[in-house]
Design an enzyme around this catalytic site. Structure first.
Site, PDB file in Angstrom:
ATOM      1  N   THR A  44     -20.731 -14.835 -36.218  1.00  0.00           N
ATOM      2  CA  THR A  44     -19.894 -14.631 -35.041  1.00  0.00           C
ATOM      3  C   THR A  44     -19.433 -13.167 -34.969  1.00  0.00           C
ATOM      4  OG1 THR A  44     -17.984 -15.377 -36.336  1.00  0.00           O
ATOM      5  CG2 THR A  44     -19.090 -17.016 -34.968  1.00  0.00           C
ATOM      6  N   LEU A  67     -18.240 -16.239 -41.035  1.00  0.00           N
ATOM      7  CA  LEU A  67     -17.042 -16.442 -40.230  1.00  0.00           C
ATOM      8  C   LEU A  67     -16.390 -15.099 -39.935  1.00  0.00           C
ATOM      9  CD1 LEU A  67     -15.592 -19.383 -42.378  1.00  0.00           C
ATOM     10  CD2 LEU A  67     -17.555 -19.391 -40.826  1.00  0.00           C
ATOM     11  N   ASP A  68     -16.921 -14.389 -38.961  1.00  0.00           N
ATOM     12  CA  ASP A  68     -16.492 -13.015 -38.714  1.00  0.00           C
ATOM     13  C   ASP A  68     -15.760 -12.895 -37.384  1.00  0.00           C
ATOM     14  OD1 ASP A  68     -16.266 -10.295 -39.256  1.00  0.00           O
ATOM     15  OD2 ASP A  68     -18.156  -9.805 -38.266  1.00  0.00           O
ATOM     16  N   GLY A  69     -14.842 -11.927 -37.311  1.00  0.00           N
ATOM     17  CA  GLY A  69     -14.171 -11.619 -36.053  1.00  0.00           C
ATOM     18  C   GLY A  69     -12.705 -11.990 -36.000  1.00  0.00           C
TER      19      GLY A  69
END
Length: 346
Positions: A291, A118-120
């Protein structure tokens, strides 16, 4: 939209971690100073308590994963409990056409175990000029709901979410407190949905470093959902792939030192039985989605991703939606997965 003050009052009313209240004060000191008389010490006013009970009952009455069909509601999609009310069934039946299996996907070639990084959140925050805590909320309120919903609808068996890395413990305390405060808040909100949709919930990582209230909540939801047979949702929080391999090695070394295990008995299966993913079947990841456009695994499930297909999406985690998952699965199904074997003679 709920203000920071309202959120803090609500969190106190359900006895969430005081750590998150502290962050609220840090995030909005002016708002809190003007409204400090409305924030109770150990309890809340009877009027506010009534409003909270009404709000809570409305939350539980809604379908937290709109679009997901329940057994007995016009279909028997993968592993969903048959516990919805007649009204909910009628409502879901009306949505059936919207959630049918995408024609672009082959239901026979779906991955069993999907891992999501779960990046960004920070990129999303900077691009829109909003606080990072708001981005984490969007990710939990919308993106997570979408990921779980489509996983249920499309027959994925295990969804592992990289929520917080072992290495993230070194971040600023206010950020760490916010991340775990939001985790606690939304786990309370989704707790009833876990049982309604027959989801088996668990957390892996350094749970002993969580706030005590969150440790207790995780233990309760894990135990409540232990016998559920639907989608397995695993939250990796305070987790690191290297740390996972290290602790497994230490346990095996101790068994050998105690003469409970011989060197010859250290097989791949034996080693995997000491990893944090030992209760997953399959523990090996079929598809990993990250992501934000970054193309690395960042110390996530290093052992378990030996034969994983990787998909790197440009959208940030708060922007992740149904089509994001569909596009990742289309890419996955286009690949030739041989797992080291040849399909033709050499």
């Amino acid at each position: 939209m709920e203000s920071v003050v309202d959120r803090c009052v609500r969190l106190r009313s359900i006895q969430l971690s005081t750590i998150y209240k502290t962050h609220c004060e840090a995030a909005a000191p002016m708002e809190l100073s003007m409204s400090r008389s409305t924030i109770p010490g150990a309890s809340i006013s009877s009027h506010l308590a009534r409003e909270l009970r009404i709000s809570r009952s409305r939350t539980l009455g809604r379908n937290p994963f709109p679009g997901a069909l329940v057994n007995g509601c016009g279909g028997t999609l993968h592993g969903i409990a048959a516990t919805a009310s007649a009204d909910s069934c009628a409502d879901m039946s009306q949505q059936k056409s919207r959630i049918e299996f995408p024609p672009e996907l082959n239901p026979e070639v779906m991955p069993k175990h999907v891992a999501l990084i779960l990046d960004g959140n920070n990129r999303y925050s900077k691009a829109r000029g909003v606080r990072g805590s708001e981005c984490f909320e969007v990710g939990l309120k919308k993106s997570l709901k979408e990921a779980v919903r489509v996983s249920v609808d499309w027959g994925i068996e295990i969804l592992t979410l990289f929520y917080f890395s072992y290495d993230n413990w070194n971040r600023e305390k206010v950020e760490v407190d916010t991340i775990f405060g939001l985790f606690e808040m939304y786990l309370i909100e989704y707790r009833e949905a876990v049982m309604r949709y027959n989801i088996q919930f668990s957390v892996m990582g350094t749970l002993e470093r969580f706030p005590e209230t969150l440790q207790k909540l995780v233990a309760e939801v894990t135990e409540e959902s232990r016998n559920n047979k639907g989608l397995k949702v695993v939250v990796a929080a305070g987790y690191g792939g290297r740390q996972d391999i290290l602790q497994a090695t230490q346990r095996i070394a101790q068994l050998v030192a105690n003469k409970e295990l011989s060197i010859d008995e250290i097989t791949l299966d034996e080693f995997e039985s000491h990893l944090m993913t030992k209760y997953m079947n399959p523990s090996n990841v079929d598809l990993m989605i990250r992501t934000s456009g970054e193309q690395r695994v960042s110390n996530f499930l290093l052992w378990q991703m030996a034969w994983t297909e990787f998909v790197f999406l440009k959208e940030n985690w708060p922007e992740f939606r149904r089509d994001s998952m569909k596009n990742a699965l289309i890419s996955y199904q286009s690949r030739d997965r041989r797992l080291g074997l040849r399909k033709t003679k050499f």
